[in-house]
Design an enzyme around this catalytic site. Structure first.
Site, PDB file in Angstrom:
ATOM      1  N   THR A 246       0.906  -1.157   0.000  1.00  0.00           N
ATOM      2  CA  THR A 246       0.000   0.000   0.000  1.00  0.00           C
ATOM      3  C   THR A 246       0.941   1.201   0.000  1.00  0.00           C
ATOM      4  OG1 THR A 246      -0.103   0.154   2.406  1.00  0.00           O
ATOM      5  CG2 THR A 246      -1.792  -1.199   1.363  1.00  0.00           C
ATOM      6  N   HIS A 247       0.567   2.273  -0.664  1.00  0.00           N
ATOM      7  CA  HIS A 247       1.431   3.454  -0.802  1.00  0.00           C
ATOM      8  C   HIS A 247       2.779   3.084  -1.423  1.00  0.00           C
ATOM      9  CE1 HIS A 247      -1.387   5.346   2.101  1.00  0.00           C
ATOM     10  NE2 HIS A 247      -1.293   4.179   2.723  1.00  0.00           N
TER      11      HIS A 247
ATOM     12  N   SER B 222      19.074   0.022 -25.905  1.00  0.00           N
ATOM     13  CA  SER B 222      19.410   1.436 -26.024  1.00  0.00           C
ATOM     14  C   SER B 222      20.476   1.596 -27.099  1.00  0.00           C
ATOM     15  CB  SER B 222      19.930   1.946 -24.677  1.00  0.00           C
ATOM     16  OG  SER B 222      20.756   3.072 -24.871  1.00  0.00           O
TER      17      SER B 222
ATOM     18  N   LYS C   9      21.511  -1.873 -21.457  1.00  0.00           N
ATOM     19  CA  LYS C   9      20.090  -1.635 -21.241  1.00  0.00           C
ATOM     20  C   LYS C   9      19.180  -2.655 -21.903  1.00  0.00           C
ATOM     21  CE  LYS C   9      18.325   1.564 -19.446  1.00  0.00           C
ATOM     22  NZ  LYS C   9      18.245   2.980 -19.725  1.00  0.00           N
TER      23      LYS C   9
ATOM     24  N   GLU D  29       5.708   0.325 -21.288  1.00  0.00           N
ATOM     25  CA  GLU D  29       5.667   1.791 -21.238  1.00  0.00           C
ATOM     26  C   GLU D  29       4.737   2.355 -22.314  1.00  0.00           C
ATOM     27  OE1 GLU D  29       9.751   3.078 -21.472  1.00  0.00           O
ATOM     28  OE2 GLU D  29      10.242   2.146 -19.555  1.00  0.00           O
TER      29      GLU D  29
END
Ligand code: ARG
Length: 460
Positions: free
Chosen positions: A155-156, A277, A283, A290
């Site tokens: 949570t949070h 990348s 990467k 996304e």
């Protein structure tokens, strides 16, 4: 410039006006729906005696020829025509002559486009639903495989209590299940045929609207012709459902991105669903997740656009409504692609079970259970909460988990601790004692997964 009107005009349309007004560049997507609607219309015209059977057959043959040629690539839908309706009608007249001029009897482009868009949307609703059901079965498979895979629940975005991967995925199962049911509702409500509404006020020809509705797979004709040509509620409902689906996909993507990060390492996205990348050789980026998250904006945009377009339109048809298409088509394709890609990404995702289990253990996710343990040993809950707070502080200082403390260390904070504390706060106990309906405990999850499987069986 080929258009269906012009008799009452004394001047040609200004070129820029023509282009601004034309819709062929996007309504060509409605080609097969337009042909389908026209076929049903001529069959009905013949059955009520408005055209002869010979004319009907000639028109049907002409329409089939156009359909075949377009599908084969022998006939191109070009911007020489104002819209898809003009393209079909002009080509029909070219092919079969005078009989072709009868196709549009008792019909307006207003009810024609209302029908085409509804047919297209109905197919899209069904395709979206199928893709979602496939995604749901992927999720159910992961739930079955990971019913005992322990991870922290948050949570949070702070570690809260231990759960399982099955439990976490089960939450998304419920979301996408509601999405499927929403689509089912929308299909029920929209499945009425606007054809025969005419321009707005029906027609003086004795059209059999029940017949065309049936030929096109609708429950029946729309009840009011003004509404028939100007209703876009069904599309707004669908766009709204697409927004909710996309919002769910976006939340899920966000979690996958976080879990796939170097810090979390809960999951690893398959090479086939990652990108690299151009400069940083190390990467491996979660671009698909996304992009799914990022495309949410354009889907919301389509809904806002249509709601705004519709808000000031007096009855019945107005040209504003032509704006219902481009963004809606884009939203339908975007969401369909996102579901399929996201599904593929999940199917190939690998889970680092040890990392997840360790993260749960080292995040004090068993602190609530440790407090409950004290309560069961006679300590009032508020005091127990304070004692475990001290235990946590002690562990943070030493950089250890509660389970790593010796009994002496625990007893120094509260004498109520006994040897059975370790069993009581093990991750397995914490999860498997949570057996309320919908909780992560093994037996509760077995029931939940059974519910998921029953739902999937009901969809096939
Ligand atoms: N292209 C128009 C649309 O998409 C078709 C209907 C045109 N009707 C008219 N009366 N101009 O809405």
């Amino acid at each position: 410039m080929a258009q269906l009107w012009g008799g009452r005009f004394t001047k040609a349309t200004d070129k820029m006006v023509y282009d601004f007004n034309a819709s062929i560049n996007f309504d060509k997507k409605l080609f097969s729906q337009d042909i389908r609607g026209s076929k049903a219309h001529v069959k009905m015209l013949a059955s009520v005696g408005v055209i002869t059977e010979a004319e009907r057959d000639e028109i049907l043959k002409g329409l089939e020829g156009i359909e075949e040629d377009v599908n084969k690539g022998d006939l191109e839908i070009t911007s020489e025509y104002e819209d898809i309706h003009s393209f079909v009608e002009a080509n029909l007249i070219d092919r079969i002559g005078d009989a072709g001029k009868k196709l549009h009897t008792g019909r307006s482009r207003n009810d024609q486009v209302a029908l085409d868009m509804r047919l297209y949307t109905r197919d899209a609703v069904e395709d979206t639903s199928k893709a979602l059901v496939h995604l749901l079965s992927t999720i159910a498979g992961i739930m079955e495989e990971h019913i005992d895979t322990i991870m922290p629940g948050f949570t949070h975005l702070q570690k809260a209590q231990p759960i399982t991967l099955a439990h976490h995925f089960g939450a998304y199962f419920e979301m996408f299940k509601r999405d499927v049911l929403r689509l089912k509702d929308i299909r029920e409500r929209m499945n009425y045929c606007p054809l025969g509404s005419g321009a707005l006020a029906g027609t003086t020809y004795p059209l059999d609207r029940n017949m065309t509705a049936e030929l096109l797979g609708f429950y029946g004709p729309t009840a009011n012709s003004m509404d028939g040509v100007s209703d876009r509620d069904y599309l707004i409902e669908f766009l709204s459902a697409l927004c909710t689906i996309q919002m769910h996909l976006s939340r899920f993507s966000e979690e996958i991105i976080i879990w796939n990060s170097n810090e979390y390492r809960f999951v690893e996205i398959d090479d086939a669903y990652s990108t690299g990348s151009s400069i940083m050789p190390q990467k491996k980026n979660p671009d698909i997740a996304e992009l799914v998250r990022g495309k949410t904006g354009r889907v919301y945009g389509a809904l806002m656009s249509l709601l705004t377009t519709m808000k000031g339109i007096p009855l019945a048809y107005n040209k504003d409504m032509q704006e219902d298409k481009e963004l809606a088509f884009d939203a339908m394709k975007t969401v369909q692609d996102c579901i399929v890609l996201f599904d593929g990404m999940l199917e190939t995702l690998s889970f680092n079970k040890d990392v997840m289990a360790n993260s749960a253990k080292n995040g004090f996710t068993n602190a609530t259970d440790a407090a409950d343990y004290l309560v069961n040993h006679g300590v009032p809950f508020r005091d127990a909460h304070g004692i475990i707070g001290q235990v946590v502080l002690y562990c943070i200082e030493k950089n250890i988990a509660i389970d790593d403390m010796s009994l002496d260390e625990l007893k120094a904070i509260s004498p109520a601790f006994e040897e059975d504390i370790y069993e009581a706060i093990s991750m397995e106990t914490c999860v498997n004692k949570r057996l309320t309906i919908g909780a992560p405990g093994h037996d509760a999850m077995v029931n939940e997964i059974k519910g998921c499987r029953d739902f999937l069986a009901s969809m096939n």
